[in-house]
Design a protein around this motif. Sequence first.
Motif, PDB file in Angstrom:
ATOM      1  N   ALA A 131       0.820  -1.210   0.000  1.00 18.01           N
ATOM      2  CA  ALA A 131       0.000   0.000   0.000  1.00 18.01           C
ATOM      3  C   ALA A 131       0.853   1.259   0.000  1.00 18.01           C
ATOM      4  O   ALA A 131       0.582   2.214  -0.743  1.00 18.01           O
ATOM      5  CB  ALA A 131      -0.925  -0.012   1.215  1.00 18.01           C
ATOM      6  N   GLU A 132       1.892   1.280   0.808  1.00 20.98           N
ATOM      7  CA  GLU A 132       2.724   2.472   0.930  1.00 20.98           C
ATOM      8  C   GLU A 132       3.460   2.787  -0.361  1.00 20.98           C
ATOM      9  O   GLU A 132       3.475   3.935  -0.817  1.00 20.98           O
ATOM     10  CB  GLU A 132       3.725   2.274   2.069  1.00 20.98           C
ATOM     11  CG  GLU A 132       4.595   3.485   2.346  1.00 20.98           C
ATOM     12  CD  GLU A 132       5.544   3.273   3.509  1.00 20.98           C
ATOM     13  OE1 GLU A 132       6.400   4.154   3.731  1.00 20.98           O
ATOM     14  OE2 GLU A 132       5.441   2.241   4.183  1.00 20.98           O
ATOM     15  N   THR A 133       4.075   1.768  -0.974  1.00 25.35           N
ATOM     16  CA  THR A 133       4.848   2.015  -2.193  1.00 25.35           C
ATOM     17  C   THR A 133       3.946   2.368  -3.367  1.00 25.35           C
ATOM     18  O   THR A 133       4.309   3.198  -4.214  1.00 25.35           O
ATOM     19  CB  THR A 133       5.719   0.801  -2.548  1.00 25.35           C
ATOM     20  OG1 THR A 133       4.875  -0.356  -2.753  1.00 25.35           O
ATOM     21  CG2 THR A 133       6.722   0.497  -1.436  1.00 25.35           C
ATOM     22  N   VAL A 134       2.776   1.756  -3.438  1.00 26.78           N
ATOM     23  CA  VAL A 134       1.835   2.079  -4.516  1.00 26.78           C
ATOM     24  C   VAL A 134       1.352   3.519  -4.389  1.00 26.78           C
ATOM     25  O   VAL A 134       1.318   4.271  -5.371  1.00 26.78           O
ATOM     26  CB  VAL A 134       0.650   1.099  -4.529  1.00 26.78           C
ATOM     27  CG1 VAL A 134      -0.449   1.594  -5.473  1.00 26.78           C
ATOM     28  CG2 VAL A 134       1.110  -0.289  -4.954  1.00 26.78           C
ATOM     29  N   GLU A 135       0.988   3.919  -3.171  1.00 28.73           N
ATOM     30  CA  GLU A 135       0.531   5.300  -2.956  1.00 28.73           C
ATOM     31  C   GLU A 135       1.593   6.298  -3.415  1.00 28.73           C
ATOM     32  O   GLU A 135       1.290   7.311  -4.046  1.00 28.73           O
ATOM     33  CB  GLU A 135       0.217   5.517  -1.476  1.00 28.73           C
ATOM     34  CG  GLU A 135      -1.008   4.770  -0.969  1.00 28.73           C
ATOM     35  CD  GLU A 135      -2.298   5.518  -1.208  1.00 28.73           C
ATOM     36  OE1 GLU A 135      -2.262   6.567  -1.877  1.00 28.73           O
ATOM     37  OE2 GLU A 135      -3.353   5.049  -0.740  1.00 28.73           O
ATOM     38  N   ALA A 136       2.845   6.001  -3.117  1.00 37.05           N
ATOM     39  CA  ALA A 136       3.928   6.918  -3.472  1.00 37.05           C
ATOM     40  C   ALA A 136       4.180   6.956  -4.969  1.00 37.05           C
ATOM     41  O   ALA A 136       4.674   7.964  -5.502  1.00 37.05           O
ATOM     42  CB  ALA A 136       5.202   6.514  -2.743  1.00 37.05           C
ATOM     43  N   LEU A 138       1.857   6.506  -7.445  1.00 39.66           N
ATOM     44  CA  LEU A 138       0.705   6.907  -8.258  1.00 39.66           C
ATOM     45  C   LEU A 138       0.943   8.239  -8.968  1.00 39.66           C
ATOM     46  O   LEU A 138       1.516   9.166  -8.399  1.00 39.66           O
ATOM     47  CB  LEU A 138      -0.535   7.026  -7.377  1.00 39.66           C
ATOM     48  CG  LEU A 138      -1.155   5.731  -6.855  1.00 39.66           C
ATOM     49  CD1 LEU A 138      -2.206   6.041  -5.804  1.00 39.66           C
ATOM     50  CD2 LEU A 138      -1.760   4.918  -7.993  1.00 39.66           C
ATOM     51  N   THR A 142      -1.589   6.791 -14.002  1.00 40.68           N
ATOM     52  CA  THR A 142      -1.674   5.399 -13.556  1.00 40.68           C
ATOM     53  C   THR A 142      -3.066   4.848 -13.849  1.00 40.68           C
ATOM     54  O   THR A 142      -4.070   5.431 -13.443  1.00 40.68           O
ATOM     55  CB  THR A 142      -1.383   5.278 -12.046  1.00 40.68           C
ATOM     56  OG1 THR A 142      -0.101   5.824 -11.757  1.00 40.68           O
ATOM     57  CG2 THR A 142      -1.424   3.821 -11.618  1.00 40.68           C
ATOM     58  N   GLU A 162      -4.517  -6.034   0.705  1.00 45.75           N
ATOM     59  CA  GLU A 162      -3.895  -4.725   0.876  1.00 45.75           C
ATOM     60  C   GLU A 162      -3.851  -3.966  -0.441  1.00 45.75           C
ATOM     61  O   GLU A 162      -4.199  -2.786  -0.509  1.00 45.75           O
ATOM     62  CB  GLU A 162      -2.489  -4.886   1.450  1.00 45.75           C
ATOM     63  CG  GLU A 162      -1.743  -3.584   1.658  1.00 45.75           C
ATOM     64  CD  GLU A 162      -0.346  -3.784   2.217  1.00 45.75           C
ATOM     65  OE1 GLU A 162       0.426  -2.811   2.201  1.00 45.75           O
ATOM     66  OE2 GLU A 162      -0.021  -4.912   2.644  1.00 45.75           O
ATOM     67  N   VAL A 166      -6.046  -0.385  -1.798  1.00 40.06           N
ATOM     68  CA  VAL A 166      -5.457   0.793  -2.437  1.00 40.06           C
ATOM     69  C   VAL A 166      -6.053   1.004  -3.821  1.00 40.06           C
ATOM     70  O   VAL A 166      -6.381   2.130  -4.222  1.00 40.06           O
ATOM     71  CB  VAL A 166      -3.923   0.658  -2.531  1.00 40.06           C
ATOM     72  CG1 VAL A 166      -3.316   1.833  -3.272  1.00 40.06           C
ATOM     73  CG2 VAL A 166      -3.309   0.538  -1.145  1.00 40.06           C
ATOM     74  N   ARG A 169      -9.548   2.473  -3.620  1.00 42.30           N
ATOM     75  CA  ARG A 169      -9.521   3.871  -3.186  1.00 42.30           C
ATOM     76  C   ARG A 169      -9.241   4.826  -4.333  1.00 42.30           C
ATOM     77  O   ARG A 169      -9.744   5.949  -4.373  1.00 42.30           O
ATOM     78  CB  ARG A 169      -8.450   4.061  -2.102  1.00 42.30           C
ATOM     79  CG  ARG A 169      -8.869   3.669  -0.704  1.00 42.30           C
ATOM     80  CD  ARG A 169      -7.807   4.073   0.288  1.00 42.30           C
ATOM     81  NE  ARG A 169      -7.571   5.512   0.238  1.00 42.30           N
ATOM     82  CZ  ARG A 169      -6.408   6.105   0.536  1.00 42.30           C
ATOM     83  NH1 ARG A 169      -5.369   5.358   0.862  1.00 42.30           N
ATOM     84  NH2 ARG A 169      -6.293   7.414   0.494  1.00 42.30           N
ATOM     85  N   HIS A 170      -8.427   4.360  -5.284  1.00 40.75           N
ATOM     86  CA  HIS A 170      -8.013   5.233  -6.377  1.00 40.75           C
ATOM     87  C   HIS A 170      -8.694   4.882  -7.703  1.00 40.75           C
ATOM     88  O   HIS A 170      -8.300   5.406  -8.749  1.00 40.75           O
ATOM     89  CB  HIS A 170      -6.496   5.177  -6.530  1.00 40.75           C
ATOM     90  CG  HIS A 170      -5.765   5.748  -5.348  1.00 40.75           C
ATOM     91  ND1 HIS A 170      -5.585   7.101  -5.179  1.00 40.75           N
ATOM     92  CD2 HIS A 170      -5.213   5.151  -4.257  1.00 40.75           C
ATOM     93  CE1 HIS A 170      -4.919   7.317  -4.051  1.00 40.75           C
ATOM     94  NE2 HIS A 170      -4.689   6.159  -3.468  1.00 40.75           N
TER      95      HIS A 170
END
Length: 412
Positions: A131-136, A138, A142, A162, A166, A169-170
């Motif tokens: 989740a953290e790396t994907v959020e960063a 985007l 994407t 997980e 993400v 959400r997007h």
Amino acid sequence: MRFNTKLLHGKFPSDWSGSTLPPIYQVSAFAHESAERLEKVFLNKEPGFAYTRIANPTVAAFERRMALLEGGMDAVSCSSGMAAVSMALLNILSTGDEIISSSSLFGGTFGLLANFEQFGLHTNYLSELNAETVEAALTPHTKVIFAELIGNPKLDVVDIRELAYVAERHGLPLVIDATTATPALVRPLEQGAHIVVHSSSKYINGSGDAISGVIVDGGRFDWDFEKYPALAGYQQMGKFAFTARLRQDIWRNFGACLAPQNAWLNCVGLETLGLRMERLCKNSLALAEHIEQNLGMAVNYPGLKSNSYHALIAKQMDDGLGGAILTLRTGSKKRAFSLIDNLRYAKIATNIGDVRTLVLHPASTIYAHSDEQTMQLSGVYDDLVRISVGLEDIEDLIEDFTLASIVMNGDR
């Protein structure tokens, strides 16, 4: 029905003859009683078959089985696993779009995504996909998150729930390549993924006698047709737009169809998938434990208690089974070749998912044309040996690898 019963008694349409397996419709075209009837079939106004590149009864039987086993709305089969990955992504992407992907991909998929760059489709590779790396990672461009469930050969495992959280959400579809797990171990659609692809040449077929791929659509993603203009012409299909466009447009036009004979071989293979995967995974764990405890080589297998993915495997996979691939670090390319060459039962081959054990030196074969960075991101090293564990008696496999390691150590 539970999984193994479903493999044999799922709601599959039967042939008029009562055949327990679908017949092989090895034909190019299907005749109709009138031009009006063929017109309706072509316009999808009546069910039927016209041309095997578009649809075939044997192929449809395999697709229905895969959709049922994965819990999907529909499935579209392809001529290979690479064709399945290609079609699943190209079906929704347009020039300028970006893919977020794990960096631990099969070498052929790396090559495919490199080809995509020529058409203006960029991939952002993440060494860890969470989740953290994907959020960063985007960006406004994407359009899809893509991952191998169990990386091959890195053997890292993604947390489907997980990533699905993400993605939702997007407003992004999550596409999971579940080749190395199969629905016998985990059904990604049940855990939030939107589309699943397989190289069904592997464990689904099970005998190494047919090349094929398959795409399963969960039918639950809410497509934004402004964001995904490639699907806009199928807006009236709503959540079924993905498969509708795939069948009626890009898959049909690319000619990525599966041969009826290969579809039939997959139907045969599916009937024993649950039993095979259970045995393959148990053999893999036993062999990995023996190597870890007795042979002095670093072994990577997600099902080992010492493995960093053990807890995720226990949570995510049925019965905590960790797949049927393991890798070894032998210390050098020379030692890797020695171990491979002195095995009696393992076949030196580039496939996985066979009934027999297969071994490979990835760095000199499927990653031979990759650069150093790609190999490191994929967990490929000069001393790495990949083992696709088979159905042999585990005592014979343990003995085989033990004796080969003795010879390898003597060849220092």
